[in-house]
Design a protein around this motif. Structure first.
Motif, PDB file in Angstrom:
ATOM      1  N   LYS A   1      37.392 -29.352 -19.174  1.00 14.15           N
ATOM      2  CA  LYS A   1      36.255 -29.236 -20.084  1.00 14.15           C
ATOM      3  C   LYS A   1      35.042 -30.036 -19.614  1.00 14.15           C
ATOM      4  CE  LYS A   1      38.509 -26.713 -23.097  1.00 14.15           C
ATOM      5  NZ  LYS A   1      38.183 -25.290 -23.299  1.00 14.15           N
ATOM      6  N   SER A   2      35.262 -31.059 -18.776  1.00 13.92           N
ATOM      7  CA  SER A   2      34.135 -31.877 -18.312  1.00 13.92           C
ATOM      8  C   SER A   2      33.224 -31.107 -17.362  1.00 13.92           C
ATOM      9  CB  SER A   2      34.646 -33.149 -17.636  1.00 13.92           C
ATOM     10  OG  SER A   2      35.313 -32.827 -16.412  1.00 13.92           O
ATOM     11  N   ARG A   3      33.685 -29.961 -16.877  1.00 15.95           N
ATOM     12  CA  ARG A   3      32.867 -29.173 -15.950  1.00 15.95           C
ATOM     13  C   ARG A   3      32.023 -28.105 -16.645  1.00 15.95           C
ATOM     14  NH1 ARG A   3      36.678 -28.126 -10.606  1.00 15.95           N
ATOM     15  NH2 ARG A   3      37.098 -30.315 -10.151  1.00 15.95           N
ATOM     16  N   LEU A   4      32.216 -27.947 -17.955  1.00 15.05           N
ATOM     17  CA  LEU A   4      31.454 -26.935 -18.674  1.00 15.05           C
ATOM     18  C   LEU A   4      29.960 -27.240 -18.620  1.00 15.05           C
ATOM     19  CD1 LEU A   4      33.683 -26.378 -21.849  1.00 15.05           C
ATOM     20  CD2 LEU A   4      33.628 -25.058 -19.725  1.00 15.05           C
ATOM     21  N   PHE A   5      29.161 -26.182 -18.468  1.00 16.87           N
ATOM     22  CA  PHE A   5      27.703 -26.267 -18.436  1.00 16.87           C
ATOM     23  C   PHE A   5      27.166 -27.029 -17.232  1.00 16.87           C
ATOM     24  CE2 PHE A   5      28.790 -25.665 -22.933  1.00 16.87           C
ATOM     25  CZ  PHE A   5      28.207 -24.426 -23.097  1.00 16.87           C
ATOM     26  N   LYS A   6      28.004 -27.128 -16.207  1.00 16.36           N
ATOM     27  CA  LYS A   6      27.529 -27.652 -14.923  1.00 16.36           C
ATOM     28  C   LYS A   6      27.443 -26.471 -13.958  1.00 16.36           C
ATOM     29  CE  LYS A   6      29.408 -32.295 -15.552  1.00 16.36           C
ATOM     30  NZ  LYS A   6      30.323 -33.332 -15.034  1.00 16.36           N
ATOM     31  N   HIS A   7      26.594 -26.638 -12.946  1.00 13.61           N
ATOM     32  CA  HIS A   7      26.408 -25.525 -12.017  1.00 13.61           C
ATOM     33  C   HIS A   7      27.624 -25.376 -11.124  1.00 13.61           C
ATOM     34  CE1 HIS A   7      24.556 -22.922  -8.964  1.00 13.61           C
ATOM     35  NE2 HIS A   7      23.748 -22.575  -9.952  1.00 13.61           N
ATOM     36  N   ILE A   8      27.944 -24.138 -10.777  1.00 12.26           N
ATOM     37  CA  ILE A   8      29.161 -23.866 -10.012  1.00 12.26           C
ATOM     38  C   ILE A   8      29.126 -24.510  -8.626  1.00 12.26           C
ATOM     39  CG2 ILE A   8      28.350 -21.689  -9.048  1.00 12.26           C
ATOM     40  CD1 ILE A   8      31.220 -20.612  -9.506  1.00 12.26           C
ATOM     41  N   SER A   9      27.905 -24.781  -8.128  1.00  7.67           N
ATOM     42  CA  SER A   9      27.811 -25.410  -6.806  1.00  7.67           C
ATOM     43  C   SER A   9      28.381 -26.830  -6.829  1.00  7.67           C
ATOM     44  CB  SER A   9      26.362 -25.435  -6.344  1.00  7.67           C
ATOM     45  OG  SER A   9      25.569 -26.205  -7.215  1.00  7.67           O
TER      46      SER A   9
ATOM     47  N   LEU B   1      34.568 -18.468 -15.769  1.00  6.80           N
ATOM     48  CA  LEU B   1      33.478 -17.564 -16.124  1.00  6.80           C
ATOM     49  C   LEU B   1      32.176 -18.331 -15.949  1.00  6.80           C
ATOM     50  CD1 LEU B   1      34.702 -15.794 -19.394  1.00  6.80           C
ATOM     51  CD2 LEU B   1      34.738 -14.915 -17.064  1.00  6.80           C
ATOM     52  N   VAL B   2      31.201 -17.713 -15.301  1.00  5.70           N
ATOM     53  CA  VAL B   2      29.885 -18.340 -15.127  1.00  5.70           C
ATOM     54  C   VAL B   2      28.821 -17.342 -15.582  1.00  5.70           C
ATOM     55  CG1 VAL B   2      30.660 -19.745 -13.177  1.00  5.70           C
ATOM     56  CG2 VAL B   2      29.643 -17.512 -12.739  1.00  5.70           C
ATOM     57  N   ASP B   3      27.665 -17.875 -15.991  1.00  4.06           N
ATOM     58  CA  ASP B   3      26.586 -16.973 -16.386  1.00  4.06           C
ATOM     59  C   ASP B   3      25.787 -16.548 -15.166  1.00  4.06           C
ATOM     60  OD1 ASP B   3      24.879 -19.051 -15.711  1.00  4.06           O
ATOM     61  OD2 ASP B   3      24.336 -19.533 -17.771  1.00  4.06           O
ATOM     62  N   ALA B   4      24.732 -15.791 -15.398  1.00  3.29           N
ATOM     63  CA  ALA B   4      23.956 -15.227 -14.290  1.00  3.29           C
ATOM     64  C   ALA B   4      23.280 -16.303 -13.449  1.00  3.29           C
ATOM     65  CB  ALA B   4      22.905 -14.254 -14.838  1.00  3.29           C
ATOM     66  N   ASP B   5      23.101 -17.497 -14.014  1.00  2.00           N
ATOM     67  CA  ASP B   5      22.464 -18.595 -13.285  1.00  2.00           C
ATOM     68  C   ASP B   5      23.477 -19.518 -12.613  1.00  2.00           C
ATOM     69  OD1 ASP B   5      19.865 -17.792 -14.043  1.00  2.00           O
ATOM     70  OD2 ASP B   5      20.147 -18.733 -16.003  1.00  2.00           O
ATOM     71  N   GLY B   6      24.769 -19.163 -12.677  1.00  2.00           N
ATOM     72  CA  GLY B   6      25.790 -19.984 -12.039  1.00  2.00           C
ATOM     73  C   GLY B   6      26.270 -21.146 -12.887  1.00  2.00           C
TER      74      GLY B   6
ATOM     75  N   LEU C   1      30.906 -21.560 -17.734  1.00  2.00           N
ATOM     76  CA  LEU C   1      31.103 -21.330 -19.162  1.00  2.00           C
ATOM     77  C   LEU C   1      32.542 -21.585 -19.595  1.00  2.00           C
ATOM     78  CD1 LEU C   1      29.023 -18.050 -19.543  1.00  2.00           C
ATOM     79  CD2 LEU C   1      28.272 -20.409 -19.920  1.00  2.00           C
ATOM     80  N   THR C   2      33.498 -21.318 -18.723  1.00  2.00           N
ATOM     81  CA  THR C   2      34.898 -21.628 -19.032  1.00  2.00           C
ATOM     82  C   THR C   2      35.540 -22.266 -17.811  1.00  2.00           C
ATOM     83  OG1 THR C   2      35.903 -19.541 -18.263  1.00  2.00           O
ATOM     84  CG2 THR C   2      35.008 -19.573 -20.496  1.00  2.00           C
ATOM     85  N   ASN C   3      36.341 -23.280 -18.080  1.00  2.00           N
ATOM     86  CA  ASN C   3      37.047 -23.991 -17.017  1.00  2.00           C
ATOM     87  C   ASN C   3      38.169 -24.786 -17.660  1.00  2.00           C
ATOM     88  OD1 ASN C   3      37.577 -26.350 -15.078  1.00  2.00           O
ATOM     89  ND2 ASN C   3      36.235 -25.047 -13.854  1.00  2.00           N
ATOM     90  N   PRO C   4      39.358 -24.863 -17.036  1.00  2.00           N
ATOM     91  CA  PRO C   4      40.428 -25.677 -17.620  1.00  2.00           C
ATOM     92  C   PRO C   4      40.016 -27.138 -17.805  1.00  2.00           C
ATOM     93  CG  PRO C   4      41.282 -24.267 -15.868  1.00  2.00           C
ATOM     94  CD  PRO C   4      39.789 -24.154 -15.818  1.00  2.00           C
TER      95      PRO C   4
END
Length: 238
Positions: free
Chosen positions: A230-238, A217-222, A225-228
């Motif tokens: 946890k170290s990737r949380l709050f990083k940009h999807i790019s 799940l990502v927010d409108a800014d990419g 928000l959720t990822n198996p």
């Protein structure tokens, strides 16, 4: 090279190369079909997830509306309800009145019946605060400074949904749906329901996918928000 050998090689070449081309074409066609099938499979899953999440938010939105019109919450004094404005967690003691407990019980029953809800609560205009379960630590807390309160107070008669925000009591991120409540034309307080991303991620990750695949799940800014992982949380999807 003997004529017989040449003829054998010619027949072999005439039969082998068409088979080679046909085999390569078949493999590419099968791969293309598999990719199309996978694409259709994922589109169907994403469509299902999108509908489920929208249904979840719509349901909670309606529940906030129902709670905000509850007579027990709308009327009566609240000045002596629990507040944490000057709380010292070493000495703080709850002193809950029967009427306050009745509202807490109502909130708690709702939370127990809805596994994706983290908390149901209300902050009053004088700083009092009640919720469906005791705070893990009775630290100083002013609900009027929290985003769910300020956003709802700034948008009267609307049910607002906050952007994801950090919880003060748990290592988690919440999304709140909240509404301001008025009594005799004056702000009484704000009622809200929290959905945690941790519980929502469990909801998303229960969807069956092909091996090695997962949903984010990502927010409108990419922002993730959720990822198996946890170290990737709050990083940009790019």
């Amino acid at each position: 090279m003997k004529l017989k050998t040449r003829l054998i090689l010619s027949y072999f070449a005439a039969g082998f190369f068409p088979l080679l081309v046909l085999g390569a074409w078949s493999i590419l066609s099968i791969n293309r079909i598999n990719l199309n099938n996978m694409s259709d499979f994922y589109k169907a899953q994403l469509y299902q997830i999108n509908n489920n999440i929208n249904t979840l938010f719509s349901s909670v939105r309606q529940d906030v509306e129902n709670l905000s019109s509850d007579a027990m919450i709308l009327s009566g004094p609240y000045e002596n309800f629990t507040n944490f404005l000057k709380a010292d967690e070493k000495t703080f003691k709850y002193n809950i009145s029967p009427r306050e407990q009745a509202i807490i019980d109502k909130f708690h029953l709702y939370r127990e019946a809805h596994p994706f809800v983290n908390s149901v609560y209300m902050g009053f205009v004088n700083g009092s605060f009640i919720r469906s379960e005791p705070r893990p630590r009775p630290t100083k807390y002013d609900p009027r400074e929290r985003i769910w309160y300020t956003l709802a107070a700034a948008n009267p008669d609307k049910i607002v949904r906050t952007p994801p925000y950090l919880s003060l009591t748990y290592d988690d991120v919440n999304i709140a749906l909240a509404k301001s409540i008025y009594q005799d034309g004056r702000l009484r307080g704000v009622i809200g329901i929290d959905l945690t991303l941790d519980r929502m991620s469990n909801f998303v990750h229960n969807i069956r996918l092909l091996k090695g695949s997962y949903i984010m799940l990502v927010d409108a800014d990419g922002m993730i928000l959720t990822n198996p992982d946890k170290s990737r949380l709050f990083k940009h999807i790019s």
